[in-house]
Structure formats: structure tokens, C-alpha cells
Design a protein around this motif. Structure first.
Motif, PDB file in Angstrom:
ATOM      1  N   THR A   1       5.710  13.637   6.582  1.00  0.00           N
ATOM      2  CA  THR A   1       5.563  14.189   5.230  1.00  0.00           C
ATOM      3  C   THR A   1       4.222  13.788   4.622  1.00  0.00           C
ATOM      4  O   THR A   1       3.511  14.618   4.039  1.00  0.00           O
ATOM      5  N   LEU A   2       3.860  12.522   4.761  1.00  0.00           N
ATOM      6  CA  LEU A   2       2.588  12.046   4.214  1.00  0.00           C
ATOM      7  C   LEU A   2       1.401  12.693   4.928  1.00  0.00           C
ATOM      8  O   LEU A   2       0.408  13.052   4.299  1.00  0.00           O
ATOM      9  N   LYS A   3       1.515  12.865   6.245  1.00  0.00           N
ATOM     10  CA  LYS A   3       0.441  13.522   6.985  1.00  0.00           C
ATOM     11  C   LYS A   3       0.261  14.958   6.510  1.00  0.00           C
ATOM     12  O   LYS A   3      -0.872  15.433   6.330  1.00  0.00           O
ATOM     13  N   ALA A   4       1.388  15.641   6.291  1.00  0.00           N
ATOM     14  CA  ALA A   4       1.327  17.032   5.818  1.00  0.00           C
ATOM     15  C   ALA A   4       0.697  17.125   4.434  1.00  0.00           C
ATOM     16  O   ALA A   4       0.097  18.149   4.078  1.00  0.00           O
ATOM     17  N   GLN A   5       0.803  16.049   3.647  1.00  0.00           N
ATOM     18  CA  GLN A   5       0.212  16.018   2.316  1.00  0.00           C
ATOM     19  C   GLN A   5      -1.247  15.557   2.336  1.00  0.00           C
ATOM     20  O   GLN A   5      -1.884  15.459   1.291  1.00  0.00           O
ATOM     21  N   GLY A   6      -1.762  15.260   3.531  1.00  0.00           N
ATOM     22  CA  GLY A   6      -3.173  14.915   3.652  1.00  0.00           C
ATOM     23  C   GLY A   6      -3.504  13.438   3.653  1.00  0.00           C
ATOM     24  O   GLY A   6      -4.674  13.059   3.571  1.00  0.00           O
ATOM     25  N   PHE A   7      -2.479  12.575   3.775  1.00  0.00           N
ATOM     26  CA  PHE A   7      -2.730  11.135   3.738  1.00  0.00           C
ATOM     27  C   PHE A   7      -3.071  10.583   5.109  1.00  0.00           C
ATOM     28  O   PHE A   7      -2.635  11.100   6.137  1.00  0.00           O
ATOM     29  N   LEU A   8      -3.854   9.518   5.122  1.00  0.00           N
ATOM     30  CA  LEU A   8      -4.148   8.799   6.353  1.00  0.00           C
ATOM     31  C   LEU A   8      -2.890   8.071   6.823  1.00  0.00           C
ATOM     32  O   LEU A   8      -1.965   7.833   6.027  1.00  0.00           O
TER      33      LEU A   8
ATOM     34  N   THR B   1     -11.488  15.686  -2.244  1.00  0.00           N
ATOM     35  CA  THR B   1     -10.487  14.787  -1.678  1.00  0.00           C
ATOM     36  C   THR B   1     -10.027  15.368  -0.345  1.00  0.00           C
ATOM     37  O   THR B   1     -10.168  16.574  -0.095  1.00  0.00           O
ATOM     38  N   GLY B   2      -9.485  14.519   0.509  1.00  0.00           N
ATOM     39  CA  GLY B   2      -9.016  14.987   1.800  1.00  0.00           C
ATOM     40  C   GLY B   2      -8.075  16.185   1.713  1.00  0.00           C
ATOM     41  O   GLY B   2      -8.301  17.218   2.369  1.00  0.00           O
ATOM     42  N   PRO B   3      -7.007  16.101   0.891  1.00  0.00           N
ATOM     43  CA  PRO B   3      -6.080  17.236   0.793  1.00  0.00           C
ATOM     44  C   PRO B   3      -6.740  18.515   0.296  1.00  0.00           C
ATOM     45  O   PRO B   3      -6.422  19.607   0.771  1.00  0.00           O
ATOM     46  N   ALA B   4      -7.677  18.410  -0.659  1.00  0.00           N
ATOM     47  CA  ALA B   4      -8.373  19.594  -1.163  1.00  0.00           C
ATOM     48  C   ALA B   4      -9.208  20.233  -0.056  1.00  0.00           C
ATOM     49  O   ALA B   4      -9.290  21.460   0.059  1.00  0.00           O
ATOM     50  N   ALA B   5      -9.823  19.387   0.776  1.00  0.00           N
ATOM     51  CA  ALA B   5     -10.619  19.907   1.887  1.00  0.00           C
ATOM     52  C   ALA B   5      -9.731  20.563   2.939  1.00  0.00           C
ATOM     53  O   ALA B   5     -10.057  21.628   3.469  1.00  0.00           O
ATOM     54  N   VAL B   6      -8.607  19.943   3.233  1.00  0.00           N
ATOM     55  CA  VAL B   6      -7.674  20.512   4.222  1.00  0.00           C
ATOM     56  C   VAL B   6      -7.178  21.875   3.757  1.00  0.00           C
ATOM     57  O   VAL B   6      -7.054  22.816   4.551  1.00  0.00           O
TER      58      VAL B   6
ATOM     59  N   ASN C   1       0.850  -1.193   0.000  1.00  0.00           N
ATOM     60  CA  ASN C   1       0.000   0.000   0.000  1.00  0.00           C
ATOM     61  C   ASN C   1       0.882   1.238   0.000  1.00  0.00           C
ATOM     62  O   ASN C   1       1.904   1.290   0.676  1.00  0.00           O
ATOM     63  N   MET C   2       0.489   2.255  -0.778  1.00  0.00           N
ATOM     64  CA  MET C   2       1.267   3.486  -0.857  1.00  0.00           C
ATOM     65  C   MET C   2       0.587   4.661  -0.153  1.00  0.00           C
ATOM     66  O   MET C   2       1.086   5.779  -0.188  1.00  0.00           O
ATOM     67  N   GLY C   3      -0.552   4.407   0.476  1.00  0.00           N
ATOM     68  CA  GLY C   3      -1.244   5.483   1.167  1.00  0.00           C
ATOM     69  C   GLY C   3      -2.675   5.621   0.698  1.00  0.00           C
ATOM     70  O   GLY C   3      -3.024   5.240  -0.415  1.00  0.00           O
ATOM     71  N   SER C   4      -3.509   6.175   1.578  1.00  0.00           N
ATOM     72  CA  SER C   4      -4.918   6.351   1.247  1.00  0.00           C
ATOM     73  C   SER C   4      -5.432   7.691   1.746  1.00  0.00           C
ATOM     74  O   SER C   4      -4.828   8.328   2.616  1.00  0.00           O
ATOM     75  N   LEU C   5      -6.558   8.096   1.175  1.00  0.00           N
ATOM     76  CA  LEU C   5      -7.185   9.379   1.491  1.00  0.00           C
ATOM     77  C   LEU C   5      -8.687   9.184   1.645  1.00  0.00           C
ATOM     78  O   LEU C   5      -9.278   8.370   0.947  1.00  0.00           O
ATOM     79  N   PRO C   6      -9.327   9.968   2.514  1.00  0.00           N
ATOM     80  CA  PRO C   6     -10.782   9.956   2.532  1.00  0.00           C
ATOM     81  C   PRO C   6     -11.313  10.987   1.546  1.00  0.00           C
ATOM     82  O   PRO C   6     -10.565  11.827   1.037  1.00  0.00           O
ATOM     83  N   LEU C   7     -12.583  10.916   1.285  1.00  0.00           N
ATOM     84  CA  LEU C   7     -13.292  11.980   0.586  1.00  0.00           C
ATOM     85  C   LEU C   7     -14.051  12.772   1.642  1.00  0.00           C
ATOM     86  O   LEU C   7     -14.342  12.258   2.736  1.00  0.00           O
ATOM     87  N   VAL C   8     -14.370  14.007   1.336  1.00  0.00           N
ATOM     88  CA  VAL C   8     -15.065  14.874   2.292  1.00  0.00           C
ATOM     89  C   VAL C   8     -16.319  15.433   1.640  1.00  0.00           C
ATOM     90  O   VAL C   8     -16.264  15.972   0.531  1.00  0.00           O
ATOM     91  N   PHE C   9     -17.457  15.267   2.318  1.00  0.00           N
ATOM     92  CA  PHE C   9     -18.715  15.844   1.845  1.00  0.00           C
ATOM     93  C   PHE C   9     -18.802  17.278   2.367  1.00  0.00           C
ATOM     94  O   PHE C   9     -18.898  17.510   3.577  1.00  0.00           O
ATOM     95  N   ALA C  10     -18.757  18.239   1.446  1.00  0.00           N
ATOM     96  CA  ALA C  10     -18.772  19.653   1.805  1.00  0.00           C
ATOM     97  C   ALA C  10     -20.017  20.323   1.237  1.00  0.00           C
ATOM     98  O   ALA C  10     -20.579  19.857   0.233  1.00  0.00           O
ATOM     99  N   VAL C  11     -20.428  21.398   1.870  1.00  0.00           N
ATOM    100  CA  VAL C  11     -21.565  22.177   1.359  1.00  0.00           C
ATOM    101  C   VAL C  11     -21.197  23.655   1.411  1.00  0.00           C
ATOM    102  O   VAL C  11     -20.319  24.073   2.167  1.00  0.00           O
ATOM    103  N   LYS C  12     -21.888  24.445   0.615  1.00  0.00           N
ATOM    104  CA  LYS C  12     -21.665  25.892   0.651  1.00  0.00           C
ATOM    105  C   LYS C  12     -22.126  26.428   2.005  1.00  0.00           C
ATOM    106  O   LYS C  12     -23.031  25.869   2.653  1.00  0.00           O
ATOM    107  N   SER C  13     -21.503  27.509   2.442  1.00  0.00           N
ATOM    108  CA  SER C  13     -21.691  27.994   3.810  1.00  0.00           C
ATOM    109  C   SER C  13     -23.126  28.398   4.148  1.00  0.00           C
ATOM    110  O   SER C  13     -23.553  28.273   5.299  1.00  0.00           O
ATOM    111  N   ASP C  14     -23.884  28.867   3.154  1.00  0.00           N
ATOM    112  CA  ASP C  14     -25.234  29.343   3.466  1.00  0.00           C
ATOM    113  C   ASP C  14     -26.315  28.277   3.290  1.00  0.00           C
ATOM    114  O   ASP C  14     -27.501  28.569   3.420  1.00  0.00           O
ATOM    115  N   LEU C  15     -25.914  27.036   3.010  1.00  0.00           N
ATOM    116  CA  LEU C  15     -26.916  25.970   2.957  1.00  0.00           C
ATOM    117  C   LEU C  15     -27.351  25.696   4.400  1.00  0.00           C
ATOM    118  O   LEU C  15     -26.500  25.488   5.276  1.00  0.00           O
ATOM    119  N   PRO C  16     -28.650  25.693   4.688  1.00  0.00           N
ATOM    120  CA  PRO C  16     -29.124  25.604   6.075  1.00  0.00           C
ATOM    121  C   PRO C  16     -29.035  24.197   6.681  1.00  0.00           C
ATOM    122  O   PRO C  16     -30.028  23.618   7.127  1.00  0.00           O
TER     123      PRO C  16
END
Length: 346
Positions: free
Chosen positions: A305-312, A226-231, A141-156
Motif C-alpha cells: 500500500t505504501l509503495k503504491a502511494q509513492g513511499f520509499l 514530490t515522489g508521488p507527484a512525479a510518479v 518513522n512513518m515513511g519517507s519520500l524523495p524529491l524529483v528534479f524535473a524539467v519541461k520536455s523541450d529543455l535541451p
């Protein structure tokens, strides 16, 4: 007509010759087998004695390329060998994957196998020029990432449960964006839709950047990052993060709950890469590479280094465990694709 004694003599000579021939051939075969048996460990012991090419199936600069270069540098130090990273992008990673798998199985051309090219592409109907089951030898294994469910700030909404309730109250009114059709993000959210019984429109983008721009600008209600994009956007006041898709919380965003915590038991989706070799590669070479990979992952510098790049956090795997991991993931993605019905045509 020959004398009977002469006939017996000739038959005896012929039998003796055939016996001697069989003995000679048997001895020769034994010698060749022993030579080959002795040669294999010698070849493995000498490995590597020239530069190793590592094919990355995506352009330079992305998360897959980043982890590949981190690992290549670590392997170079651990094995006292030169590693050359080569980017071969195209067709969702299948072009680069094919290039690696078509190479000679001598350990000098390896590939980075992302979940898309290793499993998903074939399942959703892509014509891939290799057999994902028979042609790939997972090394580690070379590393894994989660996905993140995001919404725009004004969605109630403030949680995944509230988003589900909102979507059910307005069927077909909300839209969600991903980095592309047939991507893990697309499948992950379609799977949630099936589990929750939701009607939300998919909007495919060409990567995380334009998706994030529209989400922050309010043109889109929901985005699968992706996790890094969310971070990278964690301090933005224009986004809210509702859930991560991994089975455990994401260390880089520890306050964001998992989808499973929201009530969808056993929901666990990550995107990952494995180091792969072509089928037929000497098991001793695979073992050498695997041992070196585990040494690299054990280094604190690699972990940081991997943590700083957003990897689990890294998971140590033997070659057998890596193969079992890919087989298990294939079954999971078969369930996801079968449940969602996602194909290239839809």
C-alpha cells in the motif's frame, strides 16, 4: 525549675518520638514509591483503554494524511484500539504539531511530525509554539519520500550534469518552481545551486498541482516535485526527470539516477514523517506504540500500500533509533539551511 531527672526524661521521650516519626515517614515514603512503581507498569499494561487521537498537521488528501490513515488503520488492528485521525492544518504543519505536543502526555493524543514542522520551520526563522528539541518524543518513522528534479520536455538537457552546464552558460536565465518558499523542495534545490555554483531563479507555488501545470505548459523550465507527484506524471511526454534527491534510487522511478550519482557526493535529501508524542509520555507507552508500528510495517499489505502511494521502503526503528534519526536529520538540515541562507524573509 524542673528537676534534672525530669529534663532528661523529657528529652529522651522527645528523641523517641522524633525517631518514631522518622521511621513512620520513611516507611510511608517507601510504600508510596513502591505503589507508584507498581502503578506505572499496570497503567502501561492497560494501555490503550480508550480511543487514541492522531493529529495530522495538513489537510486531508495529501501524502502525509494518506500515510497517517494507512498507519492508523494498521495500529487499530494491531492494538485492538480505536484511532481517530484529526486534520489540523496551518503554518506549514506547526499548528497541528503544537496541538499534539500541548496535549496531556498520556499516549491518547499523538501527532504526525513532518520534517518541516519537526525541524525546518524553526531553522528558517518561523515562530513555532514549541521547542522542536525538548518537546517532541519520536516514536517511529512513518515513511519517507524523495524529491524529483524535473524539467519541461523541450529543455535541451538529458541529465543533471547537462542542466548544470546549461545554467552556467545562462546565469539567471532559467527558473525553477517549488510547492512553496521554505519547503524541503526549495531548500533541496538551493543546496544544489550552492554546491554547483548556479544562478537559477526561484518561483514559489502553492502546492504541486499548479507547479506541475506550469511545468507541463512550458511556463517554467525546472520543477521540484514530490515522489508521488512525479510518479503520477511519469507517462507524460511533457516532462523529463533528471534526478531524485534520495541517497538510493527511487523504486517507483528506477531509471532516474540520484543527485549523488551525478557527482554530488553524499547528497541525500528526503521528506519524511515520524509518529510523535508530547514530552513526558511514559516510556512503556512509547515502547508499546513502537512495537505496534513495527508490526504494521512488517505486513506485506502495508508495504504494498505504501509503495503504491509513492513511499520509499519502510525502515524499522526502535524509539531510541527514531530519536537518533531525528537528531541526525536536524544536523543535516542545519547544514543545508546554513549553506543556502534560506529564511522566511528571502
Amino acid at each position: 525549675m524542673p528537676h534534672m531527672g525530669q529534663q532528661y526524661s523529657k528529652e529522651a521521650d522527645s528523641s523517641k518520638i522524633n525517631k518514631n516519626r522518622r521511621c513512620f515517614l520513611g516507611a510511608l515514603a517507601g510504600a508510596m514509591s513502591m505503589a507508584l512503581t507498581m502503578q506505572a507498569p499496570a497503567m502501561a499494561a492497560a494501555y490503550p483503554d480508550k480511543p487514541i487521537r492522531l493529529i495530522v498537521p495538513f489537510p486531508a488528501g495529501g501524502s502525509t494524511d494518506t500515510v497517517a490513515r494507512i498507519i492508523a488503520k494498521g495500529l487499530q488492528d494491531a492494538m485492538s484500539a480505536s484511532f481517530v485521525v484529526e486534520n489540523r492544518a496551518g503554518a506549514g504543519g506547526t499548528v497541528g504539531m503544537a496541538a499534539a505536543l500541548r496535549s496531556a502526555p498520556d499516549g491518547y493524543t499523538l501527532g504526525v511530525g513532518p520534517v518541516g514542522a519537526t525541524i525546518i520551520a524553526k531553522l528558517i526563522g518561523m515562530q513555532v509554539p514549541y521547542d522542536p528539541v525538548k518537546d517532541i518524543v519520536p516514536i517511529a518513522n512513518m515513511g519517507s519520500l524523495p524529491l524529483v528534479f524535473a524539467v519541461k520536455s523541450d529543455l535541451p538537457v538529458k541529465s543533471l550534469g547537462e542542466l548544470v552546464a546549461l545554467a552556467k552558460s545562462k546565469p539567471g536565465a532559467l527558473s525553477y518552481g517549488t510547492s512553496g518558499a521554505g519547503t524541503p523542495g526549495h531548500l533541496a534545490f538551493e543546496y544544489l545551486k550552492k554546491l554547483a555554483g548556479l544562478d537559477i531563479v526561484h518561483v514559489p507555488y502553492k502546492g504541486d498541482a499548479p507547479l506541475t501545470t506550469d511545468l507541463q505548459g512550458g511556463q517554467l523550465e525546472i520543477g521540484i516535485l514530490t515522489g508521488p507527484a512525479a510518479v503520477a506524471q511519469a507517462k507524460s511526454d511533457k516532462l523529463k526527470y533528471l534526478a531524485v534527491t534520495s541517497g538510493v534510487r527511487y523504486p517507483q522511478l528506477p531509471d532516474v539516477p540520484t543527485v549523488a550519482e551525478a557527482g554530488y557526493k553524499d547528497y541525500n535529501i528526503t521528506i519524511w514523517n515520524v509518529l510523535v508524542a508530547p514530552a513526558g509520555t511514559d516510556p512503556a507507552v512509547i515502547a508499546t506504540l513502537n512495537g505496534a508500528m513495527n508490526k504494521v510495517f512488517a505486513l506485506e499489505s502495508t508495504k504494498e500500500t505504501l509503495k503504491a502511494q509513492g513511499f520509499l521502503p519502510s525502515v524499522f526503528m526502535s524509539p531510541e533509533a527514531a530519536a537518533a534519526f531525528v537528531a541526525s536529520e536536524r544536523k543535516a538540515w542545519e547544514t543545508i539551511v546554513g549553506t543556502t541562507g534560506v529564511t522566511l524573509s528571502n
